[in-house]
Structures are given as C-alpha cells and as structure tokens.
Scaffold this active site. Structure first.
Site, PDB file in Angstrom:
ATOM      1  CG  ASP A 145      -2.000  -1.021   1.176  1.00 44.47           C
ATOM      2  OD1 ASP A 145      -2.364  -1.437   0.067  1.00 44.47           O
ATOM      3  OD2 ASP A 145      -2.487  -1.424   2.256  1.00 44.47           O
TER       4      ASP A 145
ATOM      5  CE1 TYR B 212       3.378  -6.551   4.732  1.00 45.79           C
ATOM      6  CE2 TYR B 212       2.684  -8.748   5.408  1.00 45.79           C
ATOM      7  CZ  TYR B 212       2.835  -7.794   4.418  1.00 45.79           C
ATOM      8  OH  TYR B 212       2.440  -8.065   3.138  1.00 45.79           O
TER       9      TYR B 212
ATOM     10  CG  ASP C 102      -4.733   2.843   5.612  1.00 47.82           C
ATOM     11  OD1 ASP C 102      -5.737   3.550   5.381  1.00 47.82           O
ATOM     12  OD2 ASP C 102      -3.975   2.445   4.718  1.00 47.82           O
TER      13      ASP C 102
ATOM     14  NE  ARG D  17      -4.884  -1.343   3.822  1.00 43.39           N
ATOM     15  CZ  ARG D  17      -5.798  -1.216   2.861  1.00 43.39           C
ATOM     16  NH1 ARG D  17      -6.847  -0.427   3.054  1.00 43.39           N
ATOM     17  NH2 ARG D  17      -5.686  -1.865   1.718  1.00 43.39           N
TER      18      ARG D  17
END
Length: 280
Positions: free
Chosen positions: A50, A78, A92, A184
């Site tokens: 993203d 992550y 987000d 997310r």
C-alpha cells in the site's frame, strides 16, 4: 542495504531486485521509476505494498518475471503499529477517523489475550479500500466514489502474531502471515475483539520468504547509479521530483503531515531542541 553492486546485475537476462519502498509511493510508482532509471524492458513486482506502507518490494526482470507467482506465494513478515480507540473507513491513515471509543480501561493482559484467536487459519474480509476486484473494478475505485460494495471473506493463515510494545493507544506488532493477508483488516478485527476499534498507523514489510528488507536497495541508490544516456550527452537532464506526488485518496494523510509540521514549527525553540522520547 545489499552489498551487491547494481553493476553486478544483468537485468535484461533476468534478476530479482530488492527495493525498500518509500512512504506514499505506490508499488507501480516504484516499478516505473526503476524501469525508466535503469532502462529495463521487462519488469514487474512480486506483491503489492500500500502507499502508506514501507519496506520490502521485490522486482523481477527479464526471465525472472516467470518467478513472480512463486515469490508472491511465500510467507510475509510485517512490523507496524495499531492505534486503539479509533476507526477509519480504510482501516489506516488514508481516510479520516470516523469513530472513537474508550480504550483506557483495557489492561495489558486483555490486549495480549486478544491475539490468540487470530493465530492459525482464519477468515478475513479485505478492506473496501484495496485492489480486490469486484465485478471487474478495483474495490478502492468504488470506495473513493463513496459507494458501498460487498467483499467476500477468504481464508488466510497467521503464523505468528506478537505484540512488541504496548503504550496506549499505540500497540506495536510483528506478524508472519500467508499470501493475501491484509494487515489493515487485522487491525480492524483486533479492535473489534477488544471492543474499542483500531486502525493501522504504520506498516513495514520486513521479509518475503528468505528475502529481507535489510538487503534491499533504496530508490536513491538506484537513481545515483543510473547509466548515462549517450544520445543525450551535452544536453541537460530534466530533474524530476525526488518524491512521489500526492495520490488521490491520501488527502487525510497529507493533512496529518501538514498539521504535524505546523505544530513543530510553532514549538518554542527550547522545546524543539529537546530529544525525542524513546518509542520502545
């Protein structure tokens, strides 16, 4: 950063190139920049990041583009931050906060216990603000028109989910997950499990399979080593902006950055000179 020189790559025959994607750049921005800078004919990326995520983006060139699907299928790692007590439509910082709920009553034990249901195979619904296709159209295109659409849930696997820092309302995490997992969405679901809501405020992809962000090149390093253009010798090169332009859908993030900069500029000199508080 990788110790391998860009001069050692044979991009036309085929290479796997690791990039550390900058904030606000789309994955396509990076591919286009590298393609134009290094003059690569055939190039693609192995897994989208993203715009508001940073970290490892893998580019494949030449014959190595045949390996894109194999690389995409590998597990991802992550790190990042959830903010408890607030939700956003995009899950987000791409969109503004639409709901706030109390979170101060939560204990560290409650927050850590909320991790357990998300380990293993779980059902997850991707965000509407995503590249998922709905009737041939990208979901984010529908979302940015203010429209609603139904996205089907899918099975993903969370192999590791640990909280590395709890400093309410912020919670730092490390996640190892399967292809197709939306962190997310995990932020949204984690907030729902705690009853206070949450959204993602920072995300870094640190690993894909055996590839690590520590071995990645920066865009600046690639730009600095771009080959000369013999046909343009003696002609001034047109300079391009060093950062990606503001993207549609990132207005809220841009406003947050502007507010933070304005607040910093209005701080007294003494306060501005004070060292930052440790985050961990």
């Amino acid at each position: 950063m990788s110790t391998k020189s860009l001069a050692d790559f044979d991009f036309e025959t085929g290479e796997v190139l690791l990039l550390d994607k900058p904030l606000t750049w789309t994955s396509f921005d990076v591919v286009r920049k590298v393609k134009n800078t290094l003059r690569i004919k055939k190039i693609g990326h192995a897994g989208t990041l993203d715009p508001l995520a940073t970290g490892l983006l893998i580019l494949c060139t030449g014959k190595k583009t045949k390996e894109i699907d194999l690389i995409q299928a590998q597990e991802k790692e992550y790190t990042g931050t959830f903010r408890l007590g607030e939700t956003t439509p995009s899950f987000d910082l791409e969109t503004a906060v639409d709901m706030a709920r109390p979170y101060a009553h939560l204990t560290e034990e409650q927050i850590r216990e909320a991790v357990t249901p998300f380990l293993g195979s779980i059902q997850q619904t991707p965000p509407l603000f995503s590249a998922v296709k709905i009737d041939g159209k990208r979901a984010y295109e529908i979302a940015r028109q203010g429209l609603e659409a139904e996205i089907k849930s899918k099975t993903v696997e969370i192999k590791a989910f640990e909280l590395t820092r709890i400093a309410l309302p912020e919670v730092d995490f490390r996640i190892v997950c399967s292809k197709g997992t939306y962190v997310r969405s995990l932020a949204r679901d984690f907030g729902l499990a705690l009853g206070c809501g949450a959204h993602l405020t920072r995300l870094v992809r640190t690993r894909i399979g055996g590839y690590r962000v520590e071995d990645a090149f920066t865009l600046e390093a690639i730009q600095a080593l771009r080959p000369p253009r013999p046909e343009e010798e003696g002609r001034p090169r047109r300079e391009r902006p060093g950062t990606a332009p503001n993207r549609a859908g990132l207005q809220y993030f841009a406003a947050l950055q502007a507010d933070a900069l304005a607040a910093k500029e209005h701080q007294p000199t003494a306060a501005a000179a004070a060292p930052d508080e440790p985050t961990e």
